[in-house]
Design a protein around this motif. Structure first.
Motif, PDB file in Angstrom:
ATOM      1  N   GLN A   8       0.832  -1.212   0.000  1.00 37.93           N
ATOM      2  CA  GLN A   8       0.000   0.000   0.000  1.00 37.93           C
ATOM      3  C   GLN A   8       0.863   1.258   0.000  1.00 37.93           C
ATOM      4  O   GLN A   8       0.572   2.225  -0.704  1.00 37.93           O
ATOM      5  CB  GLN A   8      -0.934  -0.028   1.203  1.00 37.93           C
ATOM      6  CG  GLN A   8      -1.981  -1.135   1.136  1.00 37.93           C
ATOM      7  CD  GLN A   8      -2.771  -1.270   2.416  1.00 37.93           C
ATOM      8  OE1 GLN A   8      -2.742  -0.378   3.297  1.00 37.93           O
ATOM      9  NE2 GLN A   8      -3.491  -2.388   2.568  1.00 37.93           N
ATOM     10  N   LEU A  12       1.015   4.060  -2.927  1.00 37.46           N
ATOM     11  CA  LEU A  12       0.656   5.437  -2.592  1.00 37.46           C
ATOM     12  C   LEU A  12       1.712   6.403  -3.116  1.00 37.46           C
ATOM     13  O   LEU A  12       1.371   7.477  -3.652  1.00 37.46           O
ATOM     14  CB  LEU A  12       0.509   5.571  -1.078  1.00 37.46           C
ATOM     15  CG  LEU A  12      -0.353   6.739  -0.584  1.00 37.46           C
ATOM     16  CD1 LEU A  12      -1.784   6.583  -1.080  1.00 37.46           C
ATOM     17  CD2 LEU A  12      -0.348   6.793   0.937  1.00 37.46           C
ATOM     18  N   GLU A  16       1.036   9.265  -6.044  1.00 40.02           N
ATOM     19  CA  GLU A  16       1.316  10.680  -5.786  1.00 40.02           C
ATOM     20  C   GLU A  16       2.200  11.270  -6.873  1.00 40.02           C
ATOM     21  O   GLU A  16       2.053  12.434  -7.260  1.00 40.02           O
ATOM     22  CB  GLU A  16       1.969  10.838  -4.419  1.00 40.02           C
ATOM     23  CG  GLU A  16       2.187  12.278  -4.023  1.00 40.02           C
ATOM     24  CD  GLU A  16       2.742  12.401  -2.610  1.00 40.02           C
ATOM     25  OE1 GLU A  16       2.810  13.541  -2.103  1.00 40.02           O
ATOM     26  OE2 GLU A  16       3.105  11.366  -2.012  1.00 40.02           O
ATOM     27  N   VAL A  25      -3.990  13.317   0.203  1.00 39.09           N
ATOM     28  CA  VAL A  25      -4.136  12.330   1.281  1.00 39.09           C
ATOM     29  C   VAL A  25      -5.078  12.885   2.331  1.00 39.09           C
ATOM     30  O   VAL A  25      -4.918  14.015   2.794  1.00 39.09           O
ATOM     31  CB  VAL A  25      -2.771  11.992   1.913  1.00 39.09           C
ATOM     32  CG1 VAL A  25      -2.956  11.058   3.114  1.00 39.09           C
ATOM     33  CG2 VAL A  25      -1.847  11.361   0.885  1.00 39.09           C
ATOM     34  N   THR A  31      -5.596   4.359   5.467  1.00 35.62           N
ATOM     35  CA  THR A  31      -5.104   5.230   4.401  1.00 35.62           C
ATOM     36  C   THR A  31      -6.266   5.600   3.482  1.00 35.62           C
ATOM     37  O   THR A  31      -6.928   4.729   2.900  1.00 35.62           O
ATOM     38  CB  THR A  31      -4.008   4.528   3.602  1.00 35.62           C
ATOM     39  OG1 THR A  31      -2.923   4.183   4.484  1.00 35.62           O
ATOM     40  CG2 THR A  31      -3.495   5.418   2.487  1.00 35.62           C
TER      41      THR A  31
END
Length: 240
Positions: A8, A12, A16, A25, A31
Motif C-alpha cells: 500500500q 501510494l 502521488e 491524502v 489510508t
C-alpha cells in the motif's frame, strides 16, 4: 506472507508521483485519499470531471479498496451510476494486484466517452433543428394543399369576418349620426315635402286667396322692347 502495508505504501508513492496536482491524502489510518479525474477537452472546450475517494482495507490488494464519488461536474445521474458499476467490474478483475492506477484510468476513459456522447447529442440536436427548419421552409414555399374541408373552413371564417366588419361599420355610422341631406336630396327622397308648406298653412287655419285679375296674360301686354327708354319697372306707375 503478503506484506499488505508495504504494498500500500509503495502504491501510494507511485500514485502521488503520477497525479501530483490532483492527489490529496485525507488520512493515514486507514489510508484514505482523493484523486480528481478529468476528461480530455471536447471540441468546444467542454469537460466532465469527478472527485474519487479511495480507502485501503487491511488486506488490499487481495481485497478491493473502498471508493465513492465525492463530487462531479457536468455528469448526469446515469453517468455516475455507470462509473460506479465500472469501478466494481475493474476491481473484481484486478484482485491480488494494486489497482488504483487501473481504476482511475478506466474512469478517465469513461469520462472521455461521455464527452464524445455529449458531442454526438449536440450534433444530432443540430441536425434535428436543421431538418425541422427545412420542413418548415418547404411547407411555407409549397403552401397549404386546398381540400374541400379546409376550403369550407376558410369560407366560414371569411364570411364571419365580413359580417363582423359590416356590423362594425354600421355601429360607427349610428354612433356618428345620420348624414345630413341637401334640400335637393330631401325633395328627391321625400315627395311629401313639396306640399308641406301649404299643408302647414291649412292646418294652422290660414287660407291664401289669390286675385287672378291682378295678373295679365303676358301676351296682352304691349311691350316695346326695342324702345331704348323702355323700363319694365315704370309700367305699373302710369295711371293714364
Amino acid at each position: 506472507m503478503t506484506d499488505y502495508a508495504e504494498e500500500q505504501r509503495n502504491e501510494l508513492e507511485a500514485i502521488e508521483s503520477i497525479y501530483p496536482d490532483s492527489f490529496t491524502v485525507l488520512s493515514d489510518n486507514p489510508t484514505s485519499f482523493t484523486i480528481t479525474v478529468t476528461s480530455d477537452a471536447g471540441e468546444d472546450g467542454e469537460i466532465v470531471e469527478t472527485l474519487l475517494k479511495f480507502t485501503y482495507v487491511e488486506k488490499y490488494p487481495d481485497e478491493a479498496p473502498l471508493w465513492e464519488i465525492q463530487s462531479q461536474e457536468n455528469l448526469e445521474d446515469v453517468d455516475v451510476g455507470e462509473i460506479l458499476t465500472l469501478l466494481q467490474q475493474q476491481a473484481e478483475e484486478n484482485l491480488g494486484m494494486v489497482m488504483i492506477f487501473t481504476l482511475v484510468t478506466a474512469v478517465q476513459e469513461k469520462l472521455n466517452e461521455i464527452v464524445d456522447v455529449m458531442k454526438n447529442r449536440r450534433e444530432e440536436e443540430k441536425e434535428r433543428r436543421e431538418r425541422e427548419l427545412e420542413e418548415a421552409e418547404k411547407v411555407l414555399f409549397q403552401g397549404t394543399v386546398v381540400t374541400i374541408e379546409n376550403f369550407l373552413a376558410w369560407k366560414a371564417r371569411f364570411e364571419l369576418e365580413v359580417d363582423e366588419l359590416r356590423k362594425k361599420r354600421q355601429k360607427e355610422e349610428e354612433q356618428g349620426g345620420k348624414l345630413k341631406l341637401t334640400g335637393k336630396q330631401l325633395f328627391e327622397t321625400d315627395h311629401n315635402l313639396d306640399t308641406s308648406d301649404i299643408q302647414f298653412l291649412e292646418d294652422g287655419g290660414n287660407s291664401v286667396e289669390v286675385d287672378e285679375s291682378l295678373f295679365q296674360d303676358i301676351e296682352d301686354l304691349d311691350l316695346d322692347e326695342d324702345d331704348p327708354d323702355f323700363d319694365p319697372l315704370e309700367m305699373g306707375s302710369d295711371e293714364d
